[in-house]
Design an enzyme around this catalytic site. Structure first.
Site, PDB file in Angstrom:
ATOM      1  CB  THR A 110      -0.957   0.059   1.227  1.00  0.00           C
ATOM      2  OG1 THR A 110      -0.167  -0.074   2.410  1.00  0.00           O
ATOM      3  CG2 THR A 110      -2.005  -1.024   1.183  1.00  0.00           C
ATOM      4  CB  ALA A 123       5.276  -3.110   7.783  1.00  0.00           C
ATOM      5  CE1 TYR A 140      -4.835  -2.708  11.414  1.00  0.00           C
ATOM      6  CE2 TYR A 140      -6.604  -1.757  12.715  1.00  0.00           C
ATOM      7  CZ  TYR A 140      -5.339  -1.669  12.173  1.00  0.00           C
ATOM      8  OH  TYR A 140      -4.580  -0.545  12.393  1.00  0.00           O
ATOM      9  CB  ILE A 164      -9.704  13.139   6.651  1.00  0.00           C
ATOM     10  CG1 ILE A 164     -10.446  13.384   7.958  1.00  0.00           C
ATOM     11  CG2 ILE A 164      -9.087  14.438   6.110  1.00  0.00           C
ATOM     12  CD1 ILE A 164      -9.643  14.055   9.046  1.00  0.00           C
TER      13      ILE A 164
HETATM   14  N1  LIG Z   1      -3.738   5.581   9.605  1.00  0.00           N
HETATM   15  C1  LIG Z   1      -4.431   5.362  10.716  1.00  0.00           C
HETATM   16  O1  LIG Z   1      -5.420   6.054  11.011  1.00  0.00           O
HETATM   17  C2  LIG Z   1      -4.014   4.270  11.672  1.00  0.00           C
HETATM   18  C3  LIG Z   1      -4.785   4.071  12.831  1.00  0.00           C
HETATM   19  C4  LIG Z   1      -4.410   3.077  13.718  1.00  0.00           C
HETATM   20  C5  LIG Z   1      -3.280   2.326  13.474  1.00  0.00           C
HETATM   21  N2  LIG Z   1      -2.550   2.529  12.339  1.00  0.00           N
HETATM   22  C6  LIG Z   1      -1.368   1.681  12.121  1.00  0.00           C
HETATM   23  O2  LIG Z   1      -0.269   2.494  11.735  1.00  0.00           O
HETATM   24  C7  LIG Z   1       0.584   1.761  10.862  1.00  0.00           C
HETATM   25  C8  LIG Z   1       0.846   2.563   9.602  1.00  0.00           C
HETATM   26  O3  LIG Z   1      -0.390   2.769   8.938  1.00  0.00           O
HETATM   27  P1  LIG Z   1      -0.583   3.771   7.707  1.00  0.00           P
HETATM   28  O4  LIG Z   1      -1.857   4.483   7.922  1.00  0.00           O
HETATM   29  O5  LIG Z   1       0.662   4.531   7.481  1.00  0.00           O
HETATM   30  O6  LIG Z   1      -0.864   2.737   6.533  1.00  0.00           O
HETATM   31  P2  LIG Z   1      -0.093   2.481   5.156  1.00  0.00           P
HETATM   32  O7  LIG Z   1      -0.866   1.415   4.441  1.00  0.00           O
HETATM   33  O8  LIG Z   1       0.113   3.756   4.438  1.00  0.00           O
HETATM   34  O9  LIG Z   1       1.304   1.941   5.656  1.00  0.00           O
HETATM   35  C9  LIG Z   1       1.596   0.579   5.867  1.00  0.00           C
HETATM   36  C10 LIG Z   1       2.895   0.290   5.141  1.00  0.00           C
HETATM   37  O10 LIG Z   1       3.260  -1.070   5.400  1.00  0.00           O
HETATM   38  C11 LIG Z   1       3.658  -1.667   4.169  1.00  0.00           C
HETATM   39  N3  LIG Z   1       3.416  -3.101   4.275  1.00  0.00           N
HETATM   40  C12 LIG Z   1       2.211  -3.738   4.349  1.00  0.00           C
HETATM   41  N4  LIG Z   1       2.395  -5.062   4.421  1.00  0.00           N
HETATM   42  C13 LIG Z   1       3.738  -5.275   4.405  1.00  0.00           C
HETATM   43  C14 LIG Z   1       4.563  -6.429   4.471  1.00  0.00           C
HETATM   44  N5  LIG Z   1       4.029  -7.661   4.553  1.00  0.00           N
HETATM   45  N6  LIG Z   1       5.904  -6.279   4.424  1.00  0.00           N
HETATM   46  C15 LIG Z   1       6.465  -5.036   4.330  1.00  0.00           C
HETATM   47  N7  LIG Z   1       5.737  -3.911   4.282  1.00  0.00           N
HETATM   48  C16 LIG Z   1       4.397  -4.029   4.317  1.00  0.00           C
HETATM   49  C17 LIG Z   1       2.799  -0.998   3.107  1.00  0.00           C
HETATM   50  O11 LIG Z   1       3.331  -1.096   1.798  1.00  0.00           O
HETATM   51  C18 LIG Z   1       2.750   0.428   3.624  1.00  0.00           C
HETATM   52  O12 LIG Z   1       3.819   1.212   3.124  1.00  0.00           O
HETATM   53  C19 LIG Z   1      -0.103   0.426  10.636  1.00  0.00           C
HETATM   54  O13 LIG Z   1       0.464  -0.543  11.488  1.00  0.00           O
HETATM   55  C20 LIG Z   1      -1.547   0.682  11.014  1.00  0.00           C
HETATM   56  O14 LIG Z   1      -2.204  -0.490  11.432  1.00  0.00           O
HETATM   57  C21 LIG Z   1      -2.888   3.482  11.436  1.00  0.00           C
END
Ligand SMILES: NC(=O)c1ccc[n+]([C@@H]2O[C@H](COP(=O)([O-])OP(=O)(O)OC[C@H]3O[C@@H](n4cnc5c(N)ncnc54)[C@H](O)[C@@H]3O)[C@@H](O)[C@H]2O)c1
Length: 315
Positions: A44, A85, A152, A197
Site C-alpha cells: 500500500t 508495516a 485487524y 478525511i
Molecule cells: N492511519 C491510521 O489512522 C491508523 C490508525 C491506527 C493504526 N494505524 C497503524 O499504523 C501503521 C501505519 O499505517 P498507515 O496508515 O501509514 O498505513 P499504510 O498502508 O500507508 O502503511 C503501511 C505500510 O506497510 C507496508 N506493508 C504492508 N504489508 C507489508 C509487508 N508484509 N511487508 C512489508 N511492508 C508491508 C505498506 O506497503 C505500507 O507502506 C499500521 O500498522 C496501522 O495499522 C494506522
C-alpha cells in the site's frame, strides 16, 4: 522537540513508504542517524513517498515482506525499531484474515526476534484504537476492557500481548501506540480502506458525490500525522521498559461535523448520501490522552481544522 538521541544511531522503520511511515522517516533523517533501514513491500506504500530519502548514502531500502525472517537477515546492528508495516484496513482483514494474521502477527514476531538478536534499545510499534472495539465509557482510557471486533483489531491486541510477554521473558523494551484516526498529507484516497478525511477531501475537490456509512453520528478522534510522529519519537526516547499509549488529539468530531468543516473549506455544495454501516465499524471512538501526556510528555500541536488546512494546502 529535541530528538538528537537518534544522531549516529542505527534505526529501522518498517512500512516506511506508507502514509505515517514516510513522515516518520523524514523526521528521523533530520536527526542524522548513522544508518536508516526502511523495509516495505510497497503493497500500500509508495516508493515515491521516500524517493529523495532512498538516494542518501546512510539509507538502505529493503523491498521485502516483513513476515519473512529473511527480510531482516542482512541487518547486523540496530538501536531502534519503529514497526509500522501491517495490513491496515478493517474491511481487508475480514476479506483476508490469513494475510492479516501473517503480516501483522508473524511480522511482529519477526521484529521481536530481531530486537532480541541485536539487543535493540527500544521497539516502538503501531497498535490501534481497534483493540478497544465498541466501548460505553468515553473518552477511552488505556485501562478499558479490550474488545477487538475484527481480525485487524485482534492482530493488534496480539502484538501488544506478545510485546508484554517478551518484555517479561526476554527483557525486550517496547512501547505500543494505539493510534486513533490519523490524517495528513500522503494518505491515499484511492482505496476504499483509506481514512475518511482523505476520501472526503478527494471527492469534494473533484466534485464527486459522498457516501457516509451509517448515520454520520459516529464520533472519532482525528489526529494529525505529525503528532503521531511526535508520539513515536518520544516513545523511543523514553526510559520506560514497556508501555501502551493512546495517541489522539484529545478532541472528538462526528462524521457529520467533519463533513461540514470540510465542505466549508473546499466550498463543496452537494449533500452526502447515507449507506448501511460497515461491518466492524464502531460507533464511538474518543481518546483519553492523559497517560501519554503525563508519561511521555506528548502534547498534540495540531487541532482538526489546522491540520485540515495544512492538508488542503499540500494536496
Ligand atoms: N492511519 C491510521 O489512522 C491508523 C490508525 C491506527 C493504526 N494505524 C497503524 O499504523 C501503521 C501505519 O499505517 P498507515 O496508515 O501509514 O498505513 P499504510 O498502508 O500507508 O502503511 C503501511 C505500510 O506497510 C507496508 N506493508 C504492508 N504489508 C507489508 C509487508 N508484509 N511487508 C512489508 N511492508 C508491508 C505498506 O506497503 C505500507 O507502506 C499500521 O500498522 C496501522 O495499522 C494506522
Amino acid at each position: 522537540m529535541n530528538y538528537s538521541f537518534l544522531k549516529g544511531k542505527h534505526v529501522l522503520v518498517t512500512g516506511g513508504a506508507g502514509f505515517i511511515g514516510h513522515h516518520l522517516v523524514k523526521n528521523i533523517i533530520n536527526e542524522k542517524p548513522a544508518k536508516l533501514y526502511i523495509i516495505d513491500n510497497l503493497s500500500t506504500g509508495l516508493k515515491g513517498n521516500i524517493e529523495d530519502i532512498i538516494g542518501l548514502p546512510e539509507v538502505e531500502f529493503i523491498n521485502e515482506d516483513i513476515a519473512k525472517p529473511s527480510s531482516v537477515e542482512s541487518i547486523q546492528e540496530l538501536d531502534y525499531i519503529f514497526h509500522l508495516a501491517a495490513v491496515v484496513s478493517v474491511p481487508k482483514s475480514f476479506e483476508m484474515p490469513f494475510l492479516t494474521h501473517r503480516t501483522n502477527e508473524s511480522g511482529f514476531i519477526n521484529m521481536l526476534e530481531l530486537a532480541r538478536r541485536l539487543k535493540v534499545k527500544k521497539l516502538c510499534y503501531a497498535s490501534s484504537s481497534a483493540v478497544y472495539g465498541e466501548q460505553t465509557q468515553m473518552p477511552i482510557k488505556e485501562t478499558a476492557t479490550l474488545n477487538p471486533q475484527s481480525p485487524y483489531g485482534l492482530s493488534k491486541l496480539l502484538n501488544e500481548q506478545y510485546a508484554k510477554a517478551f518484555q517479561e521473558w526476554e527483557y525486550i523494551e517496547s512501547i505500543g501506540f494505539r493510534f486513533f484516526n490519523v490524517f495528513g498529507p500522503g494518505q491515499r484516497a484511492d482505496s476504499p480502506y483509506s481514512g475518511v478525511i482523505s476520501i472526503f477531501m478527494d471527492r469534494m475537490q473533484k466534485g464527486d458525490p459522498i457516501q457516509i456509512f451509517g448515520d454520520g453520528e459516529q464520533i472519532r478522534d482525528f489526529v494529525y500525522v505529525e503528532d503521531v510522529v511526535q508520539a513515536l519519537l518520544l516513545g523511543a526516547k523514553s526510559e520506560k521498559k514497556f508501555g501502551l499509549f493512546n495517541v489522539g488529539s484529545g478532541q472528538t468530531t462526528s462524521l457529520n461535523e467533519l463533513f461540514e468543516v470540510l465542505r466549508n473549506l473546499t466550498h463543496y455544495s452537494q449533500e452526502p448520501t447515507y449507506q448501511e454501516a460497515r461491518k466492524g465499524d464502531i460507533k464511538k471512538s474518543s481518546a483519553d490522552i492523559g497517560l501519554i501526556k503525563e508519561e511521555l510528555g506528548y502534547e498534540p500541536r495540531f487541532k482538526l481544522k489546522e491540520g485540515l488546512v495544512k492538508l488542503l494546502n499540500k494536496a
